[in-house]
Write a protein that holds these residues in place. Structure first.
Motif, short mmCIF file in Angstrom:
data_model
loop_
_atom_site.label_atom_id
_atom_site.label_comp_id
_atom_site.label_asym_id
_atom_site.label_seq_id
_atom_site.Cartn_x
_atom_site.Cartn_y
_atom_site.Cartn_z
N LYS A 16 -8.41 -39.11 -62.49
CA LYS A 16 -7.49 -38.03 -62.81
C LYS A 16 -6.17 -38.31 -62.13
N ALA A 17 -5.07 -38.10 -62.81
CA ALA A 17 -3.73 -38.32 -62.25
C ALA A 17 -3.44 -37.23 -61.22
N LYS A 18 -3.52 -37.61 -59.96
CA LYS A 18 -3.36 -36.67 -58.84
C LYS A 18 -1.92 -36.70 -58.33
N PRO A 19 -1.49 -35.65 -57.64
CA PRO A 19 -0.11 -35.60 -57.14
C PRO A 19 0.31 -36.82 -56.31
N TRP A 20 -0.60 -37.40 -55.53
CA TRP A 20 -0.23 -38.56 -54.72
C TRP A 20 -0.02 -39.81 -55.57
N MET A 21 -0.33 -39.74 -56.87
CA MET A 21 -0.16 -40.88 -57.76
C MET A 21 1.19 -40.88 -58.48
N ARG A 22 2.05 -39.93 -58.14
CA ARG A 22 3.38 -39.90 -58.78
C ARG A 22 4.25 -40.98 -58.14
N PRO A 23 5.34 -41.34 -58.81
CA PRO A 23 6.25 -42.32 -58.21
C PRO A 23 6.81 -41.77 -56.90
N PRO A 32 7.34 -35.89 -61.67
CA PRO A 32 5.97 -35.38 -61.56
C PRO A 32 5.07 -35.95 -62.66
N VAL A 33 4.96 -37.27 -62.71
CA VAL A 33 4.13 -37.95 -63.70
C VAL A 33 3.31 -39.04 -63.01
N TYR A 34 2.38 -39.58 -63.73
CA TYR A 34 1.53 -40.69 -63.28
C TYR A 34 2.39 -41.94 -63.16
N SER A 35 2.37 -42.58 -62.00
CA SER A 35 3.24 -43.72 -61.75
C SER A 35 2.68 -45.03 -62.29
N THR A 36 3.58 -45.99 -62.42
CA THR A 36 3.18 -47.33 -62.85
C THR A 36 2.25 -47.97 -61.83
N TRP A 37 2.54 -47.81 -60.52
CA TRP A 37 1.68 -48.42 -59.51
C TRP A 37 0.28 -47.81 -59.55
N ALA A 38 0.17 -46.52 -59.86
CA ALA A 38 -1.15 -45.88 -59.95
C ALA A 38 -1.92 -46.42 -61.16
N MET A 39 -1.21 -46.66 -62.26
CA MET A 39 -1.86 -47.23 -63.45
C MET A 39 -2.37 -48.64 -63.14
N ILE A 40 -1.56 -49.43 -62.43
CA ILE A 40 -1.98 -50.78 -62.08
C ILE A 40 -3.18 -50.73 -61.13
N ALA A 68 1.48 -56.08 -66.65
CA ALA A 68 1.24 -54.75 -67.21
C ALA A 68 2.51 -54.19 -67.84
N GLN A 69 2.30 -53.42 -68.88
CA GLN A 69 3.37 -52.65 -69.50
C GLN A 69 2.97 -51.18 -69.44
N HIS A 70 3.85 -50.37 -68.91
CA HIS A 70 3.63 -48.92 -68.87
C HIS A 70 4.32 -48.37 -70.11
N LEU A 71 3.54 -47.99 -71.10
CA LEU A 71 4.06 -47.67 -72.43
C LEU A 71 4.46 -46.21 -72.64
N ALA A 72 3.81 -45.30 -71.91
CA ALA A 72 4.07 -43.88 -72.12
C ALA A 72 3.69 -43.10 -70.87
N PRO A 73 4.31 -41.94 -70.67
CA PRO A 73 3.99 -41.16 -69.48
C PRO A 73 2.68 -40.40 -69.63
N ALA A 74 2.14 -40.00 -68.48
CA ALA A 74 0.98 -39.11 -68.43
C ALA A 74 1.28 -38.07 -67.36
N ALA A 75 0.98 -36.84 -67.65
CA ALA A 75 1.25 -35.75 -66.71
C ALA A 75 0.21 -35.75 -65.59
N LEU A 76 0.65 -35.25 -64.44
CA LEU A 76 -0.31 -35.07 -63.34
C LEU A 76 -1.38 -34.10 -63.82
N GLY A 77 -2.61 -34.37 -63.42
CA GLY A 77 -3.74 -33.55 -63.85
C GLY A 77 -4.48 -34.10 -65.06
N GLU A 78 -3.83 -35.01 -65.80
CA GLU A 78 -4.47 -35.61 -66.97
C GLU A 78 -5.52 -36.62 -66.54
#
Length: 132
Positions: A16-23, A32-40, A68-78
């Motif tokens: 789950k995209a948690k607040p500490w995973m934002r850029p 307030p979105v899921y960061s590239t480093w968290a996706m990696i 890696a390519q970060h193609l689209a954002p994801a909201a925190l909580g997703e």
């Protein structure tokens, strides 16, 4: 390494995209979105999940390359779902193809390489590196 990794179809890592995973970049806007480093990070977890059952006693692995390519954002909580599929092995290096999804949307894709090694050899390397 144990035989059979080429038959490994896939491994899935779900988080789950948690607040500490934002850029986080001091002095810049922190979205307030899921960061590239968290996706990696999630991509590395999925690739390791695929490899783990094939490691022998006394073996380990480290990530040695990520594309890696970060193609689209994801909201925190997703919920983020990353799938790793075996692509190939060349010597001690295992390559996986990766896809990250949020719901039905693909938010990222790429490749991850892991270097498989003996834990004893790694301990010797670290001892040498720490004595420099």
């Amino acid at each position: 390494m144990k035989p059979g990794i080429s038959k490994a179809k896939k491994a899935v890592f779900v988080d789950k995209a948690k607040p500490w995973m934002r850029p986080y970049m001091p002095g810049y806007v922190n979205h307030p979105v899921y960061s590239t480093w968290a996706m990696i990070r999630a991509m590395e977890c999925a690739a390791r999940k695929l490899l783990q059952p094939y490691l022998e006693e006394g073996e380990d692995a480290v990530g040695c390359e990520v594309k890696a390519q970060h193609l689209a954002p994801a909201a925190l909580g997703e919920t983020i779902r990353v799938t790793a599929k075996f692509k190939g092995v060349k010597g001690p290096v295992i390559t996986c193809r990766l896809e990250a999804h949020c719901g039905k949307s693909k938010i990222g894709e790429g490749e991850h390489k892991q270097f498989v090694f003996s834990r004893d050899r790694y301990r010797k390397f670290l001892k040498h590196a720490n004595n420099r």
